[in-house]
Design an enzyme around this catalytic site. Structure first.
Site, PDB file in Angstrom:
ATOM      1  N   ASP A  94      14.376  42.574  26.569  1.00 19.12           N
ATOM      2  CA  ASP A  94      14.953  42.830  25.243  1.00 19.12           C
ATOM      3  C   ASP A  94      14.279  44.062  24.656  1.00 19.12           C
ATOM      4  O   ASP A  94      13.112  44.323  24.935  1.00 19.12           O
ATOM      5  CB  ASP A  94      14.737  41.622  24.318  1.00 19.12           C
TER       6      ASP A  94
ATOM      7  N   CYS B 253      31.504  33.248  17.046  1.00 17.31           N
ATOM      8  CA  CYS B 253      32.441  33.330  18.183  1.00 17.31           C
ATOM      9  C   CYS B 253      33.915  33.227  17.795  1.00 17.31           C
ATOM     10  O   CYS B 253      34.672  34.182  18.006  1.00 17.31           O
ATOM     11  CB  CYS B 253      32.090  32.244  19.192  1.00 17.31           C
TER      12      CYS B 253
ATOM     13  N   LYS C 113      35.315  36.028  15.491  1.00 16.57           N
ATOM     14  CA  LYS C 113      35.279  37.323  16.187  1.00 16.57           C
ATOM     15  C   LYS C 113      36.279  37.347  17.344  1.00 16.57           C
ATOM     16  O   LYS C 113      37.011  38.326  17.531  1.00 16.57           O
ATOM     17  CB  LYS C 113      33.851  37.542  16.716  1.00 16.57           C
TER      18      LYS C 113
ATOM     19  N   ALA D 172      39.719  18.022  10.574  1.00 17.78           N
ATOM     20  CA  ALA D 172      40.134  18.898   9.473  1.00 17.78           C
ATOM     21  C   ALA D 172      38.942  19.197   8.567  1.00 17.78           C
ATOM     22  O   ALA D 172      38.014  18.407   8.464  1.00 17.78           O
ATOM     23  CB  ALA D 172      41.235  18.217   8.675  1.00 17.78           C
ATOM     24  N   GLY D 173      38.964  20.339   7.931  1.00 18.15           N
ATOM     25  CA  GLY D 173      37.853  20.703   7.048  1.00 18.15           C
ATOM     26  C   GLY D 173      38.029  22.090   6.475  1.00 18.15           C
ATOM     27  O   GLY D 173      39.151  22.532   6.207  1.00 18.15           O
TER      28      GLY D 173
ATOM     29  N   LYS E 240      10.872  40.383  18.662  1.00 22.84           N
ATOM     30  CA  LYS E 240      11.276  39.204  19.431  1.00 22.84           C
ATOM     31  C   LYS E 240      10.354  39.018  20.633  1.00 22.84           C
ATOM     32  O   LYS E 240       9.919  37.908  20.940  1.00 22.84           O
ATOM     33  CB  LYS E 240      12.693  39.416  19.964  1.00 22.84           C
TER      34      LYS E 240
ATOM     35  N   ARG F  81      26.540  32.993  10.216  1.00 16.50           N
ATOM     36  CA  ARG F  81      27.571  34.015  10.402  1.00 16.50           C
ATOM     37  C   ARG F  81      28.970  33.425  10.199  1.00 16.50           C
ATOM     38  O   ARG F  81      29.293  32.400  10.772  1.00 16.50           O
ATOM     39  CB  ARG F  81      27.444  34.647  11.797  1.00 16.50           C
TER      40      ARG F  81
ATOM     41  N   ARG G 191      28.035  25.908  23.348  1.00 16.86           N
ATOM     42  CA  ARG G 191      28.121  25.830  21.887  1.00 16.86           C
ATOM     43  C   ARG G 191      26.725  25.977  21.302  1.00 16.86           C
ATOM     44  O   ARG G 191      25.769  25.407  21.862  1.00 16.86           O
ATOM     45  CB  ARG G 191      28.677  24.472  21.450  1.00 16.86           C
TER      46      ARG G 191
HETATM   47  C1  UGA Z   1      32.280  28.063  20.386  1.00 16.79           C
HETATM   48  C2  UGA Z   1      32.887  27.320  21.591  1.00 16.79           C
HETATM   49  O1  UGA Z   1      33.015  25.924  21.294  1.00 16.79           O
HETATM   50  C3  UGA Z   1      32.017  27.491  22.841  1.00 16.79           C
HETATM   51  O2  UGA Z   1      32.647  26.880  23.959  1.00 16.79           O
HETATM   52  C4  UGA Z   1      31.835  28.992  23.115  1.00 16.79           C
HETATM   53  O3  UGA Z   1      30.970  29.213  24.216  1.00 16.79           O
HETATM   54  C5  UGA Z   1      31.232  29.669  21.891  1.00 16.79           C
HETATM   55  O4  UGA Z   1      32.102  29.434  20.747  1.00 16.79           O
HETATM   56  C6  UGA Z   1      31.124  31.141  22.187  1.00 16.79           C
HETATM   57  O5  UGA Z   1      32.171  31.783  22.360  1.00 16.79           O
HETATM   58  O6  UGA Z   1      30.012  31.630  22.389  1.00 16.79           O
HETATM   59  P1  UGA Z   1      30.320  27.541  18.630  1.00 16.79           P
HETATM   60  O7  UGA Z   1      30.763  28.784  17.927  1.00 16.79           O
HETATM   61  O8  UGA Z   1      28.877  27.337  18.883  1.00 16.79           O
HETATM   62  O9  UGA Z   1      31.027  27.449  20.092  1.00 16.79           O
HETATM   63  O10 UGA Z   1      30.798  26.337  17.747  1.00 16.79           O
HETATM   64  P2  UGA Z   1      31.805  25.093  17.836  1.00 16.79           P
HETATM   65  O11 UGA Z   1      31.033  23.863  17.961  1.00 16.79           O
HETATM   66  O12 UGA Z   1      32.893  25.335  18.796  1.00 16.79           O
HETATM   67  O13 UGA Z   1      32.401  25.138  16.338  1.00 16.79           O
HETATM   68  C7  UGA Z   1      33.029  26.306  15.817  1.00 16.79           C
HETATM   69  C8  UGA Z   1      33.502  26.075  14.403  1.00 16.79           C
HETATM   70  O14 UGA Z   1      34.636  25.217  14.386  1.00 16.79           O
HETATM   71  C9  UGA Z   1      32.475  25.422  13.478  1.00 16.79           C
HETATM   72  O15 UGA Z   1      32.498  26.092  12.234  1.00 16.79           O
HETATM   73  C10 UGA Z   1      32.963  23.989  13.328  1.00 16.79           C
HETATM   74  O16 UGA Z   1      32.589  23.415  12.103  1.00 16.79           O
HETATM   75  C11 UGA Z   1      34.467  24.201  13.408  1.00 16.79           C
HETATM   76  N1  UGA Z   1      35.206  22.985  13.862  1.00 16.79           N
HETATM   77  C12 UGA Z   1      35.000  22.504  15.120  1.00 16.79           C
HETATM   78  C13 UGA Z   1      36.128  22.390  13.016  1.00 16.79           C
HETATM   79  O17 UGA Z   1      36.341  22.835  11.877  1.00 16.79           O
HETATM   80  N2  UGA Z   1      36.831  21.299  13.458  1.00 16.79           N
HETATM   81  C14 UGA Z   1      36.646  20.784  14.703  1.00 16.79           C
HETATM   82  O18 UGA Z   1      37.323  19.781  15.048  1.00 16.79           O
HETATM   83  C15 UGA Z   1      35.707  21.403  15.548  1.00 16.79           C
END
Ligand code: UGA
Length: 437
Positions: free
Chosen positions: A30, A258, A261, A250-251, A35, A324, A152
């Protein structure tokens, strides 16, 4: 095998630690001296559940080291894993400067043939272009493999060890096999394909999951008008194996580094290839509107003489200090713009949120103190400790009308109502007190 991992973010660190645990010798590279200093003092620069033990074990066994010097790490490395950031530009394009820089450095610094494994999320077509434009100029043969990550945040270690599939995109069978061997200890199907298809799988996966979320949020919005309840509907449609139960919560919508973006990125890529991805555009729009709708509901519930709102949870989801694109931050900005006083708390994300929010926001580590004298409270992140709060006690420190917006449908509406709150979830109409707007 000797492996160099470039980038010590959550993908790079998880890969480095877990590969070291599998018996490989890993050097993490890095440029960020701060870091590196932290890492050399045995401190992880990221918060990731269960990673510290694997990290310390790898250090103890001398399988993991750190450097800023890519050139020296290449003396031994057979495989170089690239896991640097590919942030979004304001117009939705992906900023590929860091991956291009690493690729150029590798082309110049390679001292022997290399296999470059791309874990950073790059647009479909990137791998082919980097091979033609950059790696072809190297003195040594550089093979390119797209190996997208589906980790995740907060569950990255669990996802590393129990992936649904491993994707290897490469145009050479022998190289594919060598890279697949990195995962010899994992019981997951490995899918081999060409480079561009592997890059597309990553975007399509994230776009589809984001679509599920926006879809269920739209059904929830409709439920509010029909007086029906999203919980039973989501649960029942999820029982259909073709739909599946996950990502139907839902929320306030999706946040993080991720989904926002990658959905905007894929929309931009589609447009640049002359395709209007109408469905994806709607997914993105629904997601940002979800935050506006929540703000509107809170504003309508506030009394004229006490416009004070407590926000519980700042991280984009529980289990991370990452803020983020967190819905909470947008909603706070919108509330401040309407002259509302905001107090906020989060178990681990306050420091990061402070850097992004105006100084007008008052932060407090204690959720009870955060709610003091507020007339409304928003549960923005469903941290377990917030779901388990003593809501009678919370109500005791608040002011009328004791409005509670459950932005994650995480609380029991009946219990909350019994504690004396005016409860509003997302699309939960049957068991809640719907305010008269
Ligand atoms: C997401 C993907 O799930 C991963 O598979 C992927 O590797 C990653 O992006 C990436 O591209 O690096 P992550 O961003 O860590 O992972 O988070 P998630 O757990 O997928 O949740 C994303 C968002 O969706 C959160 O804000 C969560 O609160 C929201 N969410 C998730 C909902 O509003 N409803 C749901 O049913 C599930």
């Amino acid at each position: 095998m000797e492996i160099t991992v470039v980038g010590t973010g959550y993908v790079g660190m998880v890969a480095a630690c877990c590969l070291a645990r599998s018996g490989h010798t890993v050097t993490a590279v890095d440029k960020d001296q701060e870091k590196l200093e932290q890492l050399r003092q045995n401190v992880l620069p990221i918060y990731e559940k269960d990673l510290d033990y694997i990290f310390w074990e790898a250090l103890r066994d001398n399988r993991l080291s750190f450097t800023h010097d890519l050139a020296s790490s290449l003396e031994q490395a057979e495989i170089v894993i690239v896991a640097v950031g590919t942030p979004a530009k304001t117009d939705g394009r992906i900023d590929l400067s860091q991956v291009y820089e690493v690729a150029s450095d590798l082309a110049i610094l390679a001292k022997k043939p290399l296999k470059v494994v791309m874990k950073s999320t790059v647009p479909p077509g990137f791998g082919q272009s980097v091979c033609e434009r950059v790696f072809s100029r190297s003195k040594f043969k550089i093979d390119y493999v797209s190996n997208p990550e589906f980790l995740r945040e907060g569950k990255a270690v669990q996802d590393w060890y129990f992936p649904d599939r491993i994707v290897i995109g490469c145009n050479d069978q022998e190289v594919s096999k060598t890279v697949a061997n990195l995962y010899h200890d994992l019981a997951a199907p490995i899918v081999f394909m060409d480079v561009t298809s592997a890059e597309m799988v990553k975007y399509a996966s994230n776009a589809f999951l984001a679509t599920k979320i926006s879809f269920i949020n739209e059904i929830a919005n409709l439920c509010e008008r029909l007086g029906t309840d999203i919980d039973i509907i989501a649960e029942t449609i999820g029982m259909d194996k073709r739909i599946g139960p996950q990502f139907l919560k839902a929320g306030l919508g999706y946040g993080g580094s991720c989904f926002p973006k990658d959905t905007r990125g894929l929309d931009y890529i589609s447009t640049s290839y002359g395709h209007c991805f109408s469905l994806l555009k709607a997914v993105i729009e629904v997601n940002s509107r979800q935050r506006v709708l929540a703000t509107r509901k809170i504003l309508q519930a506030l009394p004229a003489d006490n416009k004070k709102v407590a926000v519980l949870g700042l991280a984009f989801k529980p289990g991370t200090n990452d803020v983020r694109e967190a819905p909470a931050l947008d909603i706070i900005d919108q509330l401040l713009g309407e002259g509302v006083e905001v107090t906020a708390c989060d178990p681990i994300a306050i420091e990061n949120a402070q850097k992004k929010l105006p100084s007008a926001v008052v932060f407090n580590q204690n959720p009870y103190a955060t709610c003091r004298d507020c007339s409304a409270v928003l549960l923005a992140t469903e941290w377990e400790e917030y779901v388990a709060l003593d809501w009678n006690q919370i109500k005791g420190v608040m002011k009328p009308p004791f409005f509670l917006m459950d932005g994650r449908n995480a609380l029991d509406p009946i219990a909350i109502k019994q504690a004396g709150f005016r409860y509003l979830g997302i699309g939960r109409s049957r068991n809640q007190l719907v305010p008269e707007y």
